[in-house]
Write an enzyme that holds these catalytic residues in place. Structure first.
Site, short mmCIF file in Angstrom:
data_model
loop_
_atom_site.label_atom_id
_atom_site.label_comp_id
_atom_site.label_asym_id
_atom_site.label_seq_id
_atom_site.Cartn_x
_atom_site.Cartn_y
_atom_site.Cartn_z
CG ASP A 37 -6.92 -3.65 -1.61
OD1 ASP A 37 -7.60 -3.15 -0.98
OD2 ASP A 37 -5.58 -3.50 -1.97
CB SER A 49 -1.07 0.03 1.07
OG SER A 49 -1.93 0.76 1.15
CG HIS A 52 -5.57 -2.86 1.66
ND1 HIS A 52 -4.89 -2.23 0.38
CD2 HIS A 52 -4.97 -1.96 2.78
CE1 HIS A 52 -4.13 -1.45 0.54
NE2 HIS A 52 -4.10 -0.98 1.99
#
Length: 316
Positions: free
Chosen positions: A243, A159, A275
């Site tokens: 996600d 991320s 995620h």
């Protein structure tokens, strides 16, 4: 009719102004979340709790900010790959320790975990400019160590950490041997439109549509889509298709942009990965993918190969 159009224009203008106000006031709170709701800034556990062999490392970034890190080894003299791990935006490095424990066991590697400025025990306040300096300080520290193979430093970012890692790899082609990106966004500019959909017409990266007249408001753009094509090292993209925070299409766009310039790119999907749990949902397939990447693109030097290089150097 005129009054209706005027009302519509005022309405749109009001929405844009409200969006601008939200961005100016709260964007750092959206991009950087050092403290999870209901928890404290301090570490909930340390690697010792998981019986991991580790060292507390304190660094200074180039602008003087004091940074805390954990250097966790597979065993004291491990010469395997060293993974420089950059976390997501929320929480601190302690919240990633269970994943790191399994990483070390499965990959037989060392892991260096950096607390960004403002996170965990590190001083300062997070910003793109500052965290870029923090990442460089961590890499410079690893590159100077004598107890690891400095030719096998691999950057792993998830991320926000993927944006940090991609920029670091681009800036250090001679120090970073490979790059692993997991569930990374194309840019914070594009994520603004994901979080606040009406803003996608006014904010976006170089590959998005719209006038992008509000881009100047974003203080931490983290435009990975513009960086990734300049990364020369081998890259593996790990994409969780469930996600719920970063649309999986972002990873597809990053891969497409990178692969157009870099032949050593791999894209792997994990159908049930979300995620934060793609590493868990992916199971053996996840770890085999990374192991194969390391074996192929960051291989261990053979002893006779290193002796050959030494003899060549001595003969010059």
């Amino acid at each position: 009719m005129v009054s209706y159009v005027s009302a519509l224009l005022y309405g749109v203008g009001g929405i844009v102004m409200a969006g601008m106000a939200l961005l100016v006031a709260f964007q750092e709170r959206l991009v950087y979340v050092p403290v999870l709701p209901g928890l404290t800034k301090s570490y909930s556990i340390t690697p010792a709790r998981l019986r991991l062999l580790y060292e507390d490392v304190w660094l200074r970034s180039s602008d003087g900010v004091r940074l805390h890190c954990w250097f966790i080894k597979f065993f004291p003299e491990c010469r395997g790959p060293t993974i420089l791990f950059f976390q997501e935006n929320a929480g601190n490095i302690a919240h990633r320790l269970e994943m790191i424990r399994i990483m070390i066991q499965r990959l037989h590697c060392n892991v260096f975990m950096l607390s960004y400025r403002g996170y965990g025990a590190s001083d300062g306040y997070p910003s793109q400019h500052g965290i870029t300096k923090d990442a460089q300080a961590a890499l410079d520290h690893l590159s100077q160590r004598t107890d690891i193979d400095t030719t096998r430093i691999v950057v792993f970012g998830r991320s926000l950490g993927g944006a940090v890692g991609a920029l670091l790899a681009k800036n250090n082609p001679d120090k970073v041997a490979g790059l692993i990106l997991e569930n990374t966004f194309t840019s914070i500019l594009d994520m603004a439109g994901v979080l606040l959909p009406f803003l996608k017409w006014f904010i976006g990266s170089s590959c998005s549509k719209g006038p992008k007249i509000l881009n100047f408001l974003i203080r931490s753009p983290w435009s990975t889509i513009d960086v990734i094509s300049q990364v020369k090292q081998p890259i593996v993209f790990l994409s969780g298709l469930q996600d719920e925070m970063v649309p999986p299409s972002h990873m597809e766009m990053l891969y497409a942009k990178a692969a157009a310039h870099n032949k050593e790119c791999i894209f792997v999907e994990f159908p049930t990965g979300m995620h934060m749990d793609t590493w868990l949902a992916g199971g053996d397939h996840y770890w085999r993918t990374i192991q194969q990447f390391l074996d192929k693109d960051v291989p261990e030097k053979k002893e006779n190969e290193s002796h050959h290089i030494d003899r060549e150097f001595e003969g010059r």
